[in-house]
Design an enzyme around this catalytic site. Structure first.
Site, PDB file in Angstrom:
ATOM      1  N   ILE A 136       0.918  -1.145   0.000  1.00  0.00           N
ATOM      2  CA  ILE A 136       0.000   0.000   0.000  1.00  0.00           C
ATOM      3  C   ILE A 136       0.958   1.195   0.000  1.00  0.00           C
ATOM      4  CG2 ILE A 136      -1.788   1.261   1.228  1.00  0.00           C
ATOM      5  CD1 ILE A 136      -2.744  -1.393   2.428  1.00  0.00           C
ATOM      6  N   PRO A 137       1.193   1.782  -1.178  1.00  0.00           N
ATOM      7  CA  PRO A 137       2.353   2.651  -1.395  1.00  0.00           C
ATOM      8  C   PRO A 137       2.233   4.074  -0.848  1.00  0.00           C
ATOM      9  CG  PRO A 137       1.108   2.470  -3.412  1.00  0.00           C
ATOM     10  CD  PRO A 137       0.452   1.559  -2.414  1.00  0.00           C
ATOM     11  N   CYS A 138       2.331   4.211   0.462  1.00  0.00           N
ATOM     12  CA  CYS A 138       2.257   5.535   1.075  1.00  0.00           C
ATOM     13  C   CYS A 138       3.470   6.398   0.728  1.00  0.00           C
ATOM     14  CB  CYS A 138       2.073   5.420   2.582  1.00  0.00           C
ATOM     15  SG  CYS A 138       3.228   4.308   3.386  1.00  0.00           S
ATOM     16  N   HIS A 139       4.566   5.777   0.279  1.00  0.00           N
ATOM     17  CA  HIS A 139       5.746   6.542  -0.114  1.00  0.00           C
ATOM     18  C   HIS A 139       5.499   7.358  -1.390  1.00  0.00           C
ATOM     19  CE1 HIS A 139       6.061   2.699  -2.253  1.00  0.00           C
ATOM     20  NE2 HIS A 139       6.735   3.358  -3.182  1.00  0.00           N
TER      21      HIS A 139
END
Length: 181
Positions: A136-139
């Site tokens: 879950i690409p919060c970056h």
């Protein structure tokens, strides 16, 4: 009961967590909110979902966009779930702003203008508490001006991950230094 295992990445240790069938957590060692959703009752165990996640991570850290996603079940409020759903829609190698996520949260399905306003700051709290980093690409979330603000794993990791994904960094910068990447 939850199950955990460890993974060694180029950025250091990662802890994976599962309910037995789904991935419920993926945290860099020492990150902010590390294992915040992990039950105190857990044990190390090799599980198919954790092996699949390790395979995903192997591909990702080779600079590839994995063509599969392990089954995910992050724990969080309905608001956080809505934010994390949007995060999963951000394409590999792209970024989105906190404000854009906020606008998407309040969009109505019938195409009418939103009935309420939401701040990027509220979204930022949900992004920061994402229990399944990387997948879950919060970056991939940045400030409205392209500033690289907030990453629970640390700014060095965020920069590394965006570089690995070959994100166009010409308009991205670290606010405290004010320099482009």
């Amino acid at each position: 009961m939850e199950y955990i295992c460890r993974y060694s990445s180029p950025l250091g240790g990662i802890t994976l967590a599962s309910d037995g069938d789904h991935l419920t957590g993926l945290w860099f060692d020492g990150q902010k909110y590390f294992a915040a959703t992990l039950s105190e009752e857990n044990e190390e165990k090799a599980l198919p979902v954790l092996e699949e996640t390790k395979r995903w991570l192997d591909l990702y850290f080779q600079g590839k966009n994995p063509d599969f996603t392990p089954p995910l079940q992050p724990k969080g409020s309905p608001f956080r779930q809505a934010v994390w759903k949007i995060l999963r829609e951000i394409p590999y190698g792209r970024v989105i702003t906190y404000g854009e996520i906020a606008r998407r949260i309040v969009q109505t399905e019938d195409g009418q203008p939103p009935r309420r306003v939401m701040s990027g700051q509220a979204v930022g709290g949900a992004v920061a508490h994402n229990p399944i980093s990387l997948i879950i690409p919060c970056h991939r979330v940045v400030g409205s001006s392209g500033s690289l603000t907030g990453y629970a794993g640390g700014m060095e990791k965020k920069i590394y991950l965006l570089t690995l994904e070959k994100v166009d960094r010409t308009s991205l910068f670290v606010p405290q230094k004010g320099t482009a990447l």
